[in-house]
Structures are given as C-alpha cells and as structure tokens.
Write an enzyme that holds these catalytic residues in place. Structure first.
Site, short mmCIF file in Angstrom:
data_model
loop_
_atom_site.label_atom_id
_atom_site.label_comp_id
_atom_site.label_asym_id
_atom_site.label_seq_id
_atom_site.Cartn_x
_atom_site.Cartn_y
_atom_site.Cartn_z
N LYS A 156 0.68 -0.93 -0.09
CA LYS A 156 0.11 -0.12 -0.55
C LYS A 156 0.59 1.33 -0.01
CE LYS A 156 -0.98 0.35 4.93
NZ LYS A 156 -1.42 -0.26 6.23
N ARG A 201 -7.45 0.76 16.76
CA ARG A 201 -7.69 0.50 15.05
C ARG A 201 -8.74 -0.49 15.27
NH1 ARG A 201 -4.10 1.46 10.17
NH2 ARG A 201 -4.12 -0.89 9.84
C1 LIG Z 1 -0.06 -0.94 6.30
C2 LIG Z 1 -0.81 -2.63 7.15
C3 LIG Z 1 0.55 -2.71 7.96
C4 LIG Z 1 1.68 -3.12 6.37
O1 LIG Z 1 2.05 -1.69 7.86
P1 LIG Z 1 3.95 -1.77 7.71
O2 LIG Z 1 3.86 -1.25 9.06
O3 LIG Z 1 4.04 -0.96 6.72
O4 LIG Z 1 4.80 -2.74 8.29
C5 LIG Z 1 -0.19 -4.77 8.20
N1 LIG Z 1 -1.06 -4.96 8.57
C6 LIG Z 1 -2.13 -3.68 8.34
C7 LIG Z 1 -3.38 -4.15 8.84
C8 LIG Z 1 -1.82 -2.78 8.00
O5 LIG Z 1 -3.18 -1.66 7.38
#
Ligand SMILES: *Cc1c(COP(=O)(O)O)cnc(C)c1O
Length: 358
Positions: free
Chosen positions: A39, A134
């Site tokens: 992402k 969250r």
């Molecule tokens: C963005 C996200 C991740 C990845 O997080 P990083 O800190 O970039 O490794 C993992 N799990 C969820 C649910 C996320 O939204």
C-alpha cells in the site's frame, strides 16, 4: 532531465528485493511467514515483484484499486485485502482477493453470500483489537463472533489477526502477543476449529521477533515499511541487513537566492493554517524546488546531502536551506531526498511525481 520526469521518484528494485530477503529470513527463523504490503507504493507491480523475488509468500494491499493494479500487471501471487472490506463492494472483494481481514458480522454474511454466488471460497482473518484502537474486536467479543461466523457457508475462518503501532502507536510486546495467542486458543476450544494463521505483526514487530520473544504460535507477519524503507516502526530504527534508500526523490531547483531567515511583516496563518515561527539564522541561501505538500510530506523528507535543511513547503514549492550544501546548487540543477513513509505514500499517490525503477 526533461520537464516530464521531474520531480521523479527513483525506485531501486534490487534494494527492495534485498530488504525483503532480510525481513523474510529473520521471520523464517521464528517460523513466521511474511506477506509483503504494497500500500505504501500504491500496489506498484515492479516493487511487488521485487518483494516476491525477495521471498515474501504473498502480497497485501489496503485498496482494491491497488489490488487490481497488481493483478492487471500479471502478478499471480495470493493477494490479501488489508483494509476491512466495504459492505458496498463484497462481490469485488471475493473476486479480487483470496483472503481479507474482517471485524463485522454483517460484512462476513455478505462476503459469504458473494462467495457462494461466485463459487469461490473466501478466507477470513478475524481482527482483534489488542489496544491500538484501530480495527478489530475487543478480546471478549472474539469467541461469540467466531462461533457465529463459522456457520456461514462460502467463507473459511483461517485465523486471527492483530494490528498495532498504527493508530495509537501501541508497541507489540510479549504481553499483548501472549494475550492474543490465548484468545486464539480460547476460540479453538470454544468453536472446535483449528486456527491456521495467527497474523501477529507489521513492521513494528521486528524487534520482538529478533529478540526471540514472539510467542511461537504467531506465524504470520504483514510487512510493508521495513521492506520498502528498511526500518522497524516503533522508533524508526534502520533494520540490520536492510538499506534505507531504495527510494530517492529528485527535484529541480526553480529558484536559488540569498534571503533573510526571518519573514518581514506581521505574520498570520500560512497557506495551510499554521502559525509558523522561524529562528533568526541571518542571511541564508534558499532554494525552491518543484515539490510541494501535494507531492510529499515535507516533515518526512531527508536531504541526501546532510548539510541541506528542509525549511517547509506550500502546495507546490519545497523550500530548502542550501547555504552549507556540499555541492553548488543552481537553478535547473537537482536536489535529492530520501522519503520517510508519509512522503513516500504521498509521492507515490501524486500524479505530478514521475516514478522510475532503476
Ligand atoms: C499497513 C498495514 C500493515 C503494514 O504495516 P507496515 O508498518 O508498513 O509494515 C500491516 N497490516 C495492516 C492491517 C495494515 O493496515
């Protein structure tokens, strides 16, 4: 440099692959499979392919648009939807990804209907909120939730997931991870199912894994930033075996002039509603480059020349102090920056920033 390719984000694909390999090897040593998270680069297919060459088992993204970009580019690895599926698009979710993260029964019911209708099995990871506030169920809600979810046709409850260090910054610890495992075991006993995946961490969990303190049943990690930018995310420390400059932003100097460091005149809000204070550092050589808040987060940019200082930005200009720059700075020349996560995200999203893989 042609007008069309400045500013430009240079992406070193080999460095992404190397970072992915370092993270995958660390996690493999703890029995943890890694899903590469794209992402931060809007599902950029070449970055995704580099993650796969580096050994990630599958890919995940939070947006269907990015998922579709990966598929259209011919990426055929298993894909996971990271953000909770929108009720309005369950059919597309089932069509596009084999697994999604979930926390709402009404969405599961509709995903199940869509899965049955399309004849595709859909795997579900139930999210548990272990304190970061969250997504996810509170711990005491998980057993009744899963008990109801396992009765739905078309979907399979494959595991539990937890996401920390994102909204509130809660750090993964032996304590909260052990509680997470205990919830999973409670679910298994109460619902008579085996949970294959305990999806424990993102990039904030690397220190716990490296310290050998991650509970053994946690067997899955969803990793973005540590692969892209080579940092764990509780203190943004460079991660051993990774590099931090897989992405470099190059921008063109539009103006370079000597100016005082303090504004002249009574100051009110700037273009973004902030009252700013500028220390008096005397006369300085200031450059304006063709990046702005529309393209980057100026607070998350590190000039590659340690003697260059980012002063701030409006929507279309980034102001930098180049008085002490190692090399002469001139109009038409170029300044380079290493983006942090916020700047990377915005640069990838900005259509005004060219992306070039090297
Ligand atoms: C963005 C996200 C991740 C990845 O997080 P990083 O800190 O970039 O490794 C993992 N799990 C969820 C649910 C996320 O939204």
């Amino acid at each position: 440099m042609t007008p069309l390719d400045s500013p430009c984000l240079h992406i070193d694909i080999g460095k992404i692959e190397r970072n992915a390999r370092a993270v995958v090897e660390l996690c493999a040593g703890a029995g943890i499979a890694v899903t590469g998270v794209t992402k931060g680069v809007c599902g950029h297919p070449e970055v995704a392919a580099a993650m796969l060459r580096g050994g990630v088992a599958s890919l995940a993204d939070s947006r269907l648009l990015n998922i579709n970009r990966l598929r259209r580019a011919g990426i055929d690895a298993p894909l996971m939807l990271l953000r909770l599926p929108p009720l309005s698009r369950v059919a597309e979710v089932v069509e596009s990804v084999s697994v999604s993260l979930n926390s709402e029964q009404v969405v599961l019911r509709r995903l199940a209907e869509a899965a049955v209708r399309s004849g595709r099995a859909h795997d579900v990871i139930v999210m548990v909120d272990m304190g970061d506030l969250r997504e996810g169920l509170r711990p005491d809600e998980v057993v009744p939730f899963v008990r109801e979810a396992v009765t739905l046709p078309g979907i399979r409850i494959r595991g539990l997931g937890v996401n920390l260090a994102c909204f509130a910054g809660v750090v993964p610890s032996e304590t909260n991870m052990s509680r997470f495992v205990a919830i999973a075991e409670e679910v298994e006993a109460a619902c008579g199912i085996a949970l294959e995946w305990l999806s424990g961490v993102n990039s904030s969990g690397l220190e716990l894994i490296a310290a050998g303190r991650m509970p053994a049943r946690v067997n899955h990690a969803r990793i973005g930033e540590a692969i892209l930018l080579g940092r764990e995310t509780t203190h943004r420390r460079p991660w051993p075996g990774t590099v931090q400059d897989a992405f470099v932003l190059r921008a063109e100097v539009l103006e370079c002039r000597h100016k005082p460091s303090q504004p002249d005149g009574a100051c009110a809000e700037d273009a973004f509603g902030r009252l700013q204070v500028f220390p008096d550092r005397g006369g300085r050589l200031r450059a304006l480059v063709n990046l702005g808040r529309e393209d980057v987060d100026p607070d998350s940019l590190t000039p590659t020349d340690a003697n260059v200082v980012v002063l701030g930005a409006s929507s279309g200009y980034l102001a930098v102090d180049v008085t002490d720059a190692a090399a002469a700075v001139e109009v038409g020349g170029e300044l380079t920056f290493v983006p942090g996560y916020a700047a990377l995200l915005r640069a990838m999203t900005s259509e005004y920033v060219a992306k070039q893989c090297v």
